[in-house]
Design a protein around this motif. Structure first.
Motif, PDB file in Angstrom:
ATOM      1  N   GLY A 174       4.716   7.788  -3.988  1.00  0.00           N
ATOM      2  CA  GLY A 174       5.237   8.501  -2.827  1.00  0.00           C
ATOM      3  C   GLY A 174       4.161   9.353  -2.187  1.00  0.00           C
ATOM      4  N   PRO A 175       4.513  10.124  -1.141  1.00  0.00           N
ATOM      5  CA  PRO A 175       3.529  10.939  -0.422  1.00  0.00           C
ATOM      6  C   PRO A 175       2.865  11.974  -1.318  1.00  0.00           C
ATOM      7  CG  PRO A 175       5.581  10.756   0.814  1.00  0.00           C
ATOM      8  CD  PRO A 175       5.856  10.203  -0.547  1.00  0.00           C
ATOM      9  N   ARG A 176       1.623  12.282  -1.014  1.00  0.00           N
ATOM     10  CA  ARG A 176       0.935  13.337  -1.729  1.00  0.00           C
ATOM     11  C   ARG A 176       1.615  14.683  -1.463  1.00  0.00           C
ATOM     12  NH1 ARG A 176      -4.093  12.412  -3.790  1.00  0.00           N
ATOM     13  NH2 ARG A 176      -4.986  10.346  -3.413  1.00  0.00           N
ATOM     14  N   LEU A 202      11.581  16.732   3.188  1.00  0.00           N
ATOM     15  CA  LEU A 202      12.342  15.625   2.621  1.00  0.00           C
ATOM     16  C   LEU A 202      11.465  14.388   2.635  1.00  0.00           C
ATOM     17  CD1 LEU A 202      16.062  14.787   3.481  1.00  0.00           C
ATOM     18  CD2 LEU A 202      14.414  13.046   2.840  1.00  0.00           C
ATOM     19  N   GLU A 203      11.011  14.000   1.465  1.00  0.00           N
ATOM     20  CA  GLU A 203      10.116  12.854   1.348  1.00  0.00           C
ATOM     21  C   GLU A 203      10.792  11.737   0.553  1.00  0.00           C
ATOM     22  OE1 GLU A 203       7.558  12.599   2.992  1.00  0.00           O
ATOM     23  OE2 GLU A 203       6.552  14.533   3.239  1.00  0.00           O
ATOM     24  N   ARG A 204      10.468  10.509   0.906  1.00  0.00           N
ATOM     25  CA  ARG A 204      11.006   9.353   0.205  1.00  0.00           C
ATOM     26  C   ARG A 204       9.927   8.722  -0.668  1.00  0.00           C
ATOM     27  NH1 ARG A 204      13.383   4.616   3.807  1.00  0.00           N
ATOM     28  NH2 ARG A 204      11.251   4.697   4.587  1.00  0.00           N
ATOM     29  N   VAL A 228       0.926  -1.217  -4.317  1.00  0.00           N
ATOM     30  CA  VAL A 228       2.117  -0.819  -3.563  1.00  0.00           C
ATOM     31  C   VAL A 228       2.017   0.573  -2.950  1.00  0.00           C
ATOM     32  CG1 VAL A 228       3.654  -2.331  -4.862  1.00  0.00           C
ATOM     33  CG2 VAL A 228       3.241   0.008  -5.689  1.00  0.00           C
ATOM     34  N   HIS A 229       0.821   1.193  -2.972  1.00  0.00           N
ATOM     35  CA  HIS A 229       0.731   2.493  -2.302  1.00  0.00           C
ATOM     36  C   HIS A 229      -0.620   2.656  -1.629  1.00  0.00           C
ATOM     37  CE1 HIS A 229      -1.712   3.954  -5.683  1.00  0.00           C
ATOM     38  NE2 HIS A 229      -1.884   5.089  -5.035  1.00  0.00           N
ATOM     39  N   ASP A 230      -0.631   3.528  -0.626  1.00  0.00           N
ATOM     40  CA  ASP A 230      -1.830   3.865   0.133  1.00  0.00           C
ATOM     41  C   ASP A 230      -2.472   5.071  -0.536  1.00  0.00           C
ATOM     42  OD1 ASP A 230      -3.725   4.766   1.924  1.00  0.00           O
ATOM     43  OD2 ASP A 230      -2.440   4.643   3.698  1.00  0.00           O
ATOM     44  N   ARG A 231      -3.581   4.853  -1.218  1.00  0.00           N
ATOM     45  CA  ARG A 231      -4.146   5.933  -2.025  1.00  0.00           C
ATOM     46  C   ARG A 231      -4.674   7.091  -1.184  1.00  0.00           C
ATOM     47  NH1 ARG A 231      -8.149   1.909  -2.119  1.00  0.00           N
ATOM     48  NH2 ARG A 231     -10.261   2.604  -1.617  1.00  0.00           N
ATOM     49  N   CYS A 235       0.394   8.905  -3.778  1.00  0.00           N
ATOM     50  CA  CYS A 235      -0.084   8.948  -5.153  1.00  0.00           C
ATOM     51  C   CYS A 235       1.032   8.471  -6.077  1.00  0.00           C
ATOM     52  CB  CYS A 235      -0.534  10.360  -5.540  1.00  0.00           C
ATOM     53  SG  CYS A 235       0.791  11.577  -5.481  1.00  0.00           S
ATOM     54  N   VAL A 236       0.704   8.335  -7.348  1.00  0.00           N
ATOM     55  CA  VAL A 236       1.681   7.930  -8.351  1.00  0.00           C
ATOM     56  C   VAL A 236       2.377   9.177  -8.897  1.00  0.00           C
ATOM     57  CG1 VAL A 236       2.004   6.793 -10.576  1.00  0.00           C
ATOM     58  CG2 VAL A 236       0.330   5.901  -8.946  1.00  0.00           C
ATOM     59  N   TYR A 237       3.694   9.141  -8.965  1.00  0.00           N
ATOM     60  CA  TYR A 237       4.458  10.242  -9.550  1.00  0.00           C
ATOM     61  C   TYR A 237       4.667   9.940 -11.041  1.00  0.00           C
ATOM     62  CZ  TYR A 237       5.709  11.640  -4.745  1.00  0.00           C
ATOM     63  OH  TYR A 237       5.668  12.044  -3.437  1.00  0.00           O
ATOM     64  N   VAL A 238       4.118  10.771 -11.883  1.00  0.00           N
ATOM     65  CA  VAL A 238       4.246  10.534 -13.328  1.00  0.00           C
ATOM     66  C   VAL A 238       5.561  11.079 -13.870  1.00  0.00           C
ATOM     67  CG1 VAL A 238       1.760  10.473 -13.693  1.00  0.00           C
ATOM     68  CG2 VAL A 238       2.969  12.662 -13.796  1.00  0.00           C
ATOM     69  N   SER A 239       6.226  11.935 -13.105  1.00  0.00           N
ATOM     70  CA  SER A 239       7.541  12.471 -13.474  1.00  0.00           C
ATOM     71  C   SER A 239       8.215  12.956 -12.197  1.00  0.00           C
ATOM     72  CB  SER A 239       7.397  13.617 -14.483  1.00  0.00           C
ATOM     73  OG  SER A 239       6.676  14.691 -13.910  1.00  0.00           O
ATOM     74  N   PRO A 240       9.530  13.208 -12.217  1.00  0.00           N
ATOM     75  CA  PRO A 240      10.212  13.683 -11.003  1.00  0.00           C
ATOM     76  C   PRO A 240       9.583  14.978 -10.486  1.00  0.00           C
ATOM     77  CG  PRO A 240      11.817  12.993 -12.642  1.00  0.00           C
ATOM     78  CD  PRO A 240      10.480  12.968 -13.323  1.00  0.00           C
ATOM     79  N   LEU A 241       9.475  15.101  -9.172  1.00  0.00           N
ATOM     80  CA  LEU A 241       8.846  16.276  -8.577  1.00  0.00           C
ATOM     81  C   LEU A 241       9.709  17.513  -8.788  1.00  0.00           C
ATOM     82  CD1 LEU A 241       7.580  14.936  -5.116  1.00  0.00           C
ATOM     83  CD2 LEU A 241       6.395  14.983  -7.313  1.00  0.00           C
ATOM     84  N   SER A 242       9.036  18.627  -9.065  1.00  0.00           N
ATOM     85  CA  SER A 242       9.735  19.911  -9.126  1.00  0.00           C
ATOM     86  C   SER A 242       9.338  20.805  -7.966  1.00  0.00           C
ATOM     87  CB  SER A 242       9.428  20.612 -10.452  1.00  0.00           C
ATOM     88  OG  SER A 242       8.036  20.855 -10.569  1.00  0.00           O
TER      89      SER A 242
END
Length: 701
Positions: A174-176, A202-204, A228-231, A235-242
């Motif tokens: 998802g978005p940085r 609000l990001e998807r 599958v992502h634009d670096r 970026c890669v989410y390693v866990s749900p965002l807080s």
């Protein structure tokens, strides 16, 4: 593969762009409601329908006066700059599927080429909602209604529907944290119009459940994520965002020790920063700063590299031509210009952002009260026909989809930034690539042994993604694409030489109309204000001017990728509507001179406006979408959907009012002073710090 750091604490998370924007929206909304009650009529801000908010409704735009109280609050809020609101954190809402069945199969087939053990893919999307305060039960129902599918509401849940196991692993991208997307800007606007002022971002993100027989290795998961992502923006989410808070610290302005180290220091910085200096440049700039008796800053070197690049200045076309030892009387640029013979019908040629042919009186639909919302009526205007064409080759070779998006967007802005502003009509596109190498359908004459540079996309991907990118941008903007062409060629000549479009051609062109009285930009005068309108700054498109001035594949791969911009067609539409509104005002047009922001970003476009008189630029007046940007980033990034213009001080409120109506960022960033210099200052720098840039304009034309 890069992963985003997950910050454990939620308090203090950065609201969308700045807390000031939220403060402004709340106050404007409150005063609007008060105005409705006193005026006895309903005035509802315009809403867009959106694919990710299927239940969003389209309401009619109303008209309201901007009273002095709102203006006072807006000014105060904007002055606060980077004030942030304490946030509760980020909530997750999940919806399936993330991709349609056909799209899932396309991704699976592509991934199986590099990950043989992959047997299936299941997708979902996750809406990451940042809140500044708790939502009531009713407000939660409103948010849920906005996010769910109209006919499949049960597919929206608070928990993930993907079940991970040893043979089913989840990859989420998802978005940085520091890159607020266009989707978020529109989503927040819709939420706040529906009364959800607590929603600040609000990001998807996209989630993939990768099914395999024995489980995938860490390296295979990285390979899939890279596909599958634009670096650059994700970026890669390693866990749900807080939280969306980023812990990145902006880099400071540094001095490059040219006086101490001489030319060798510039050679080192040339490679490190991707400046694309040749031997002549290195000699010239070493001597220039030695003669000045001071070291350059990193900001100044980056500026010089972009402003004086081949891409920006066309040195090759203006160079002397020598044939058999004799200098020819004309250079390439002059030879092309000779086609403009006396008595022709060209009214703009070999200058400005486009060309134009003499037209004549035309009956068009025009606002009854230009500059304000209202009815349209037939009017006769003296219009000339405007033409624009350019190629966006290097970006499409490195990152085809965003490269073509911004190629189309840059050409659109060239069209509307001609003269003192102009009108757009329609566009065309064309693509030239190398051998396609289609599986099971090899075109006769193609050589399967041809090897392609690893830092460039393969021809088939370029053709598909570039076409998708240009069309996607045009669709979001609303410009019809009325014609185009496609070519593919690669061959080995009898003498063994290989001829092929390794660096592709992405051709974008369009035509429009320009008022005959607005063909010429007014020259700058002392006291004129330098105004920026358009989307906020992000750390994208860094060094595009230099990158496009050297052969493809000769630079660092990461530098090439960073030089590609990212586009936002909806922001471009807002930008155009502001320019169009000013043009429609005729003799009262507040725009005296306008240039679109292209290669080099602010460091190029703002100098174009203050040249030759010179002026001062306040780098902190530039609107930023990423608070972690350094001075060099803000000054040099080629972020898209931006124009710079000269206006008289008394005309600033007119531009501000129109931008407020169109919800377009606006700022006064500088003033023409008559110093003959470009002086960049940073009001956040420690007291006594030298300016990031202070050079004679002749040194960085």
């Amino acid at each position: 593969m890069q992963t985003c750091p997950i910050v454990a604490h939620a308090p203090g998370a950065t609201a969308l762009r700045t807390g000031a924007r939220i403060c402004r929206k709340k106050e404007v909304g409150r005063v609007r409601r008060q105005a409705r009650a006193t005026a006895g009529r309903v005035l509802v801000p315009h809403l867009r329908e959106s694919a990710f908010l299927p239940n969003a409704i389209r309401l009619s735009r109303g008209t309201s006066a901007v009273n002095s109280r709102v203006q006072t609050v807006v000014r105060a809020a904007l002055a606060e700059g980077s004030r942030t609101e304490a946030a509760l954190g980020v909530e997750q809402w999940y919806r399936t599927p993330g991709l349609g069945q056909t799209a899932e199969q396309t991704v699976l087939k592509k991934a199986q080429k590099v990950i043989p053990g992959l047997t299936g893919i299941v997708t979902e999307q996750c809406f990451n909602v940042a809140l500044s305060a708790e939502l009531s039960d009713k407000e939660k129902d409103t948010l849920k209604w906005l996010l769910q599918e109209t006919f499949e509401p049960e597919k929206l849940t608070r928990g993930t529907q993907l079940r991970a196991s040893q043979t089913a692993q989840v990859v989420e991208v998802g978005p940085r944290m520091n890159f607020s997307t266009a989707l978020s800007a529109n989503a927040v606007s819709i939420c706040q119009t529906c009364g959800l002022d607590q929603v600040t971002r609000l990001e998807r993100s996209r989630r993939f459940l990768l099914q395999s027989e024995e489980g995938l290795s860490e390296e295979q998961l990285k390979q899939f994520a890279a596909m599958v992502h634009d670096r650059m923006t994700e970026c890669v989410y390693v866990s749900p965002l807080s939280t969306f808070k980023s812990d990145r610290v902006p880099e400071g302005v540094t001095f490059i020790p040219v006086l101490e180290g001489g030319r060798d220091v510039l050679v080192e910085m040339n490679d490190e920063m991707g400046l694309a200096f040749d031997d002549w440049d290195l000699d010239y700039y070493t001597k220039m700063f030695q003669d000045m008796g001071r070291n350059p800053t990193n900001v100044e070197l980056f500026d010089i590299a972009q402003s004086n690049s081949e891409h920006s200045r066309h040195w090759f076309f203006k160079a002397n031509l020598v044939l058999d030892g004799e200098k020819l009387p004309h250079n390439l640029f002059e030879l092309v210009g000779q086609t403009l013979t006396p008595g022709n019908n060209s009214v703009i040629a070999f200058k400005d952002n486009s060309s134009a042919l003499r037209g004549g009186p035309a009956t068009v639909l025009w606002p009854a009260e230009p500059g304000y919302p209202g009815p349209m009526e037939p009017k006769t205007r003296d219009l000339d026909v405007l033409f624009t064409a350019e190629t966006h080759n290097f970006p499409c070779a490195v990152a085809p989809l965003p490269g073509a998006e911004t190629g189309a967007g840059g050409r659109m802005r060239d069209t509307h930034a001609t003269g003192r502003g102009s009108l757009m009509v329609a566009g065309t596109a064309g693509y030239c690539v190398g051998n396609l190498g289609l599986e099971g359908d090899v075109i006769p004459g193609e050589d399967p042994d041809f090897v392609y540079p690893k830092n460039l996309a393969p021809p088939t991907q370029i053709l598909i993604d570039s076409s998708n990118g240009a069309s996607d941008y045009g669709n979001k903007f609303g410009e019809p694409l009325i014609q185009g062409y496609c070519r593919t060629f690669g061959a080995r000549l009898p003498n063994g030489e290989r001829r092929e479009w390794l660096k592709p051609i992405m051709f974008s062109a369009g035509f429009g109309a320009i008022d005959h009285t607005m063909l010429e930009k007014y020259p700058g005068e002392i006291g004129m204000q330098v105004v920026k309108i358009g989307g906020p700054a992000y750390r994208i498109g860094m060094g595009g001017g230099a990158a496009s001035s050297v052969p493809s594949g000769t630079r660092n791969v990461e530098l090439d990728f960073n030089a590609v911009q990212r586009g936002d067609g909806e922001m471009c539409q807002k930008l155009y509507r502001v320019v169009k509104s000013c043009v429609e005002m005729g003799d009262a047009n507040p725009i005296l001179s306008i240039h679109d922001q292209g290669a080099g970003g602010n460091c190029n476009v703002l100098k174009e406006l203050i040249d030759p008189l010179g002026g001062t630029i306040d780098i902190r007046a530039v609107k930023v979408g990423d608070e972690t940007m350094s001075v060099l980033d803000i000054w040099g990034a080629e972020y898209q959907e931006n124009d710079a213009m000269l206006v008289k001080p008394e005309s600033v409120p007119i531009i501000a009012r129109i931008c407020e109506r169109e919800r377009l960022p606006f700022s006064v960033v500088g003033e023409i002073t008559g110093s003959g210099r470009v002086t960049l200052y940073d009001r956040l720098a420690p007291e006594g710090s030298p300016p990031p840039e202070d050079l004679e304009l002749e040194k960085v034309p």
